[in-house]
Design a protein around this motif. Structure first.
Motif, PDB file in Angstrom:
ATOM      1  N   ARG A  70      70.908  48.216  63.644  1.00  0.00           N
ATOM      2  CA  ARG A  70      69.754  48.057  62.925  1.00  0.00           C
ATOM      3  C   ARG A  70      70.078  47.926  61.358  1.00  0.00           C
ATOM      4  O   ARG A  70      69.650  46.757  61.034  1.00  0.00           O
ATOM      5  CB  ARG A  70      68.835  49.229  63.206  1.00  0.00           C
ATOM      6  CG  ARG A  70      68.001  49.362  64.282  1.00  0.00           C
ATOM      7  CD  ARG A  70      66.859  48.339  64.130  1.00  0.00           C
ATOM      8  NE  ARG A  70      66.232  48.299  65.366  1.00  0.00           N
ATOM      9  CZ  ARG A  70      64.988  47.578  65.485  1.00  0.00           C
ATOM     10  NH1 ARG A  70      64.849  46.477  64.759  1.00  0.00           N
ATOM     11  NH2 ARG A  70      64.274  47.601  66.551  1.00  0.00           N
ATOM     12  N   ARG A  71      71.098  48.450  61.006  1.00  0.00           N
ATOM     13  CA  ARG A  71      71.592  48.235  59.481  1.00  0.00           C
ATOM     14  C   ARG A  71      72.212  46.928  59.397  1.00  0.00           C
ATOM     15  O   ARG A  71      71.909  46.213  58.485  1.00  0.00           O
ATOM     16  CB  ARG A  71      72.311  49.383  59.029  1.00  0.00           C
ATOM     17  CG  ARG A  71      72.871  49.400  57.557  1.00  0.00           C
ATOM     18  CD  ARG A  71      73.318  50.485  57.021  1.00  0.00           C
ATOM     19  NE  ARG A  71      74.465  51.193  58.018  1.00  0.00           N
ATOM     20  CZ  ARG A  71      75.642  50.866  57.749  1.00  0.00           C
ATOM     21  NH1 ARG A  71      76.164  50.135  56.697  1.00  0.00           N
ATOM     22  NH2 ARG A  71      76.702  51.468  58.667  1.00  0.00           N
ATOM     23  N   TYR A  72      72.931  46.454  60.327  1.00  0.00           N
ATOM     24  CA  TYR A  72      73.459  45.268  60.324  1.00  0.00           C
ATOM     25  C   TYR A  72      72.912  44.055  60.559  1.00  0.00           C
ATOM     26  O   TYR A  72      72.889  42.961  59.934  1.00  0.00           O
ATOM     27  CB  TYR A  72      74.895  45.215  61.425  1.00  0.00           C
ATOM     28  CG  TYR A  72      76.220  46.090  61.032  1.00  0.00           C
ATOM     29  CD1 TYR A  72      76.267  46.133  59.867  1.00  0.00           C
ATOM     30  CD2 TYR A  72      76.616  46.932  62.066  1.00  0.00           C
ATOM     31  CE1 TYR A  72      77.536  47.224  59.313  1.00  0.00           C
ATOM     32  CE2 TYR A  72      77.610  47.697  61.663  1.00  0.00           C
ATOM     33  CZ  TYR A  72      78.015  47.904  60.495  1.00  0.00           C
ATOM     34  OH  TYR A  72      79.104  48.934  60.224  1.00  0.00           O
ATOM     35  N   TRP A  73      71.667  44.429  61.269  1.00  0.00           N
ATOM     36  CA  TRP A  73      70.520  43.345  61.520  1.00  0.00           C
ATOM     37  C   TRP A  73      69.824  43.169  60.240  1.00  0.00           C
ATOM     38  O   TRP A  73      69.487  41.788  59.939  1.00  0.00           O
ATOM     39  CB  TRP A  73      69.647  43.877  62.684  1.00  0.00           C
ATOM     40  CG  TRP A  73      68.703  42.896  62.879  1.00  0.00           C
ATOM     41  CD1 TRP A  73      67.117  43.287  62.797  1.00  0.00           C
ATOM     42  CD2 TRP A  73      68.589  41.521  63.459  1.00  0.00           C
ATOM     43  NE1 TRP A  73      66.371  42.404  63.097  1.00  0.00           N
ATOM     44  CE2 TRP A  73      67.229  41.139  63.416  1.00  0.00           C
ATOM     45  CE3 TRP A  73      69.648  40.638  63.788  1.00  0.00           C
ATOM     46  CZ2 TRP A  73      66.853  39.904  63.726  1.00  0.00           C
ATOM     47  CZ3 TRP A  73      69.309  39.434  63.949  1.00  0.00           C
ATOM     48  CH2 TRP A  73      67.860  38.807  64.227  1.00  0.00           C
ATOM     49  N   ASP A  74      69.589  44.078  59.576  1.00  0.00           N
ATOM     50  CA  ASP A  74      68.907  44.014  58.401  1.00  0.00           C
ATOM     51  C   ASP A  74      69.469  43.106  57.415  1.00  0.00           C
ATOM     52  O   ASP A  74      69.129  42.230  56.643  1.00  0.00           O
ATOM     53  CB  ASP A  74      68.468  45.360  57.930  1.00  0.00           C
ATOM     54  CG  ASP A  74      67.305  45.878  58.768  1.00  0.00           C
ATOM     55  OD1 ASP A  74      66.571  45.447  59.421  1.00  0.00           O
ATOM     56  OD2 ASP A  74      67.455  47.102  58.510  1.00  0.00           O
ATOM     57  N   LEU A  75      70.881  43.450  57.257  1.00  0.00           N
ATOM     58  CA  LEU A  75      71.858  42.678  56.429  1.00  0.00           C
ATOM     59  C   LEU A  75      72.100  41.254  56.879  1.00  0.00           C
ATOM     60  O   LEU A  75      72.068  40.389  55.991  1.00  0.00           O
ATOM     61  CB  LEU A  75      73.235  43.412  56.403  1.00  0.00           C
ATOM     62  CG  LEU A  75      74.253  42.878  55.709  1.00  0.00           C
ATOM     63  CD1 LEU A  75      73.848  42.635  54.122  1.00  0.00           C
ATOM     64  CD2 LEU A  75      75.582  43.756  55.549  1.00  0.00           C
ATOM     65  N   ALA A  76      72.245  41.140  58.243  1.00  0.00           N
ATOM     66  CA  ALA A  76      72.401  39.778  58.442  1.00  0.00           C
ATOM     67  C   ALA A  76      71.072  38.895  58.214  1.00  0.00           C
ATOM     68  O   ALA A  76      71.038  37.681  57.868  1.00  0.00           O
ATOM     69  CB  ALA A  76      72.295  39.543  60.232  1.00  0.00           C
ATOM     70  N   LEU A  77      69.772  39.453  58.176  1.00  0.00           N
ATOM     71  CA  LEU A  77      68.645  38.860  57.744  1.00  0.00           C
ATOM     72  C   LEU A  77      68.416  38.458  56.613  1.00  0.00           C
ATOM     73  O   LEU A  77      67.830  37.249  55.989  1.00  0.00           O
ATOM     74  CB  LEU A  77      67.308  39.612  58.240  1.00  0.00           C
ATOM     75  CG  LEU A  77      66.939  39.777  59.493  1.00  0.00           C
ATOM     76  CD1 LEU A  77      65.880  40.785  59.801  1.00  0.00           C
ATOM     77  CD2 LEU A  77      66.698  38.500  60.501  1.00  0.00           C
ATOM     78  N   ARG A  78      69.485  38.827  55.705  1.00  0.00           N
ATOM     79  CA  ARG A  78      69.213  38.720  54.203  1.00  0.00           C
ATOM     80  C   ARG A  78      70.300  37.798  54.039  1.00  0.00           C
ATOM     81  O   ARG A  78      70.286  37.410  52.574  1.00  0.00           O
ATOM     82  CB  ARG A  78      69.614  39.950  53.400  1.00  0.00           C
ATOM     83  CG  ARG A  78      68.337  41.104  53.625  1.00  0.00           C
ATOM     84  CD  ARG A  78      68.392  42.144  52.526  1.00  0.00           C
ATOM     85  NE  ARG A  78      69.685  42.947  52.615  1.00  0.00           N
ATOM     86  CZ  ARG A  78      69.802  44.031  53.130  1.00  0.00           C
ATOM     87  NH1 ARG A  78      68.838  44.538  53.813  1.00  0.00           N
ATOM     88  NH2 ARG A  78      71.046  44.772  53.091  1.00  0.00           N
ATOM     89  N   ARG A  79      71.226  37.376  54.739  1.00  0.00           N
ATOM     90  CA  ARG A  79      72.141  36.196  54.496  1.00  0.00           C
ATOM     91  C   ARG A  79      71.617  34.915  54.823  1.00  0.00           C
ATOM     92  O   ARG A  79      70.743  34.655  55.704  1.00  0.00           O
ATOM     93  CB  ARG A  79      73.305  36.507  55.597  1.00  0.00           C
ATOM     94  CG  ARG A  79      74.182  37.848  54.888  1.00  0.00           C
ATOM     95  CD  ARG A  79      75.603  37.783  55.822  1.00  0.00           C
ATOM     96  NE  ARG A  79      76.137  38.953  55.189  1.00  0.00           N
ATOM     97  CZ  ARG A  79      77.574  39.159  55.436  1.00  0.00           C
ATOM     98  NH1 ARG A  79      78.076  38.341  56.298  1.00  0.00           N
ATOM     99  NH2 ARG A  79      78.139  40.103  54.935  1.00  0.00           N
TER     100      ARG A  79
END
Length: 204
Positions: A70-79
């Motif tokens: 979930r944390r990596y998904w949130d980070l991916a969305l910000r890229r």
């Protein structure tokens, strides 16, 4: 939570071999584990089940917990790039993933153990956090006092290395070191997962 049970069982649940060791076991038993595994029809699964399983495959392949995903998904969305490709790039940039990909470990689980036990350095400093995200230009190596351990002697002989080194890595196995030369891009990453289904799972 991260899965800590039999690793080959995960491959049978996923429908694809997730580790090198699992390949021969999966070929012998290419059906799901359990009493009714032979009777399970993977093709009859609904859309939600298919997308969820693809997300699980990605989790299991990189050995991460749901909370981490979930944390990596949130980070991916910000890229700025495509979220699915960015998610895979982030997972591939984790220290444990690169230790495996460079040929310093036989599996993602062994790589996690090596990092957690303090055998790995990044730019000369010990890093014992498996989820550490390596940046392009950083140099990863086995600590000098750990190099005579049997697993690393085997790694120096190329026992764990793939036939072709990932294009975003420059590895010197004899010296037990490698450099991340560029951000891992999705077309360069060998992965038995359709990340678009993972995107659809998280975007539902």
């Amino acid at each position: 939570m991260r899965y800590t049970g039999p690793k080959v069982r995960l491959s049978r649940r996923a429908g694809v071999p997730l580790t090198r060791k699992a390949v021969r076991y999966f070929e012998a038993r290419p059906y799901p584990p359990g009493e009714h595994g032979r009777k399970t029809n993977r093709r009859a699964a609904g859309d939600y089940s298919v997308r969820r399983m693809e997300k699980q495959k990605l989790r299991w392949y990189y050995d991460v917990s749901e909370k981490q995903m979930r944390r990596y998904w949130d980070l991916a969305l910000r890229r700025p790039g495509r979220s699915g490709a960015e998610l895979v790039s982030i997972l591939e940039s984790r220290l444990v993933s690169l230790v495996l990909r460079a040929g310093l470990a036989p599996s993602i689980y062994a790589a996690r153990q090596y990092v957690g036990h303090g055998h790995i350095t990044v730019d000369g400093r010990k890093v014992d956090i498996p989820s550490y995200l390596v940046r392009p230009g950083q140099i990863v190596a086995v600590r000098p006092k750990s190099r005579q351990m049997q697993p690393f002697v085997a790694a120096a002989e190329g026992v764990y290395a793939d036939e072709i080194t990932a294009p975003y890595l420059t590895a010197d196995l004899k010296e037990l070191t490698f450099t991340l030369t560029a951000k891992p891009e999705r077309p360069e990453i060998r992965l038995p997962v359709d990340e678009q289904l993972v995107v659809e799972h998280y975007s539902r």
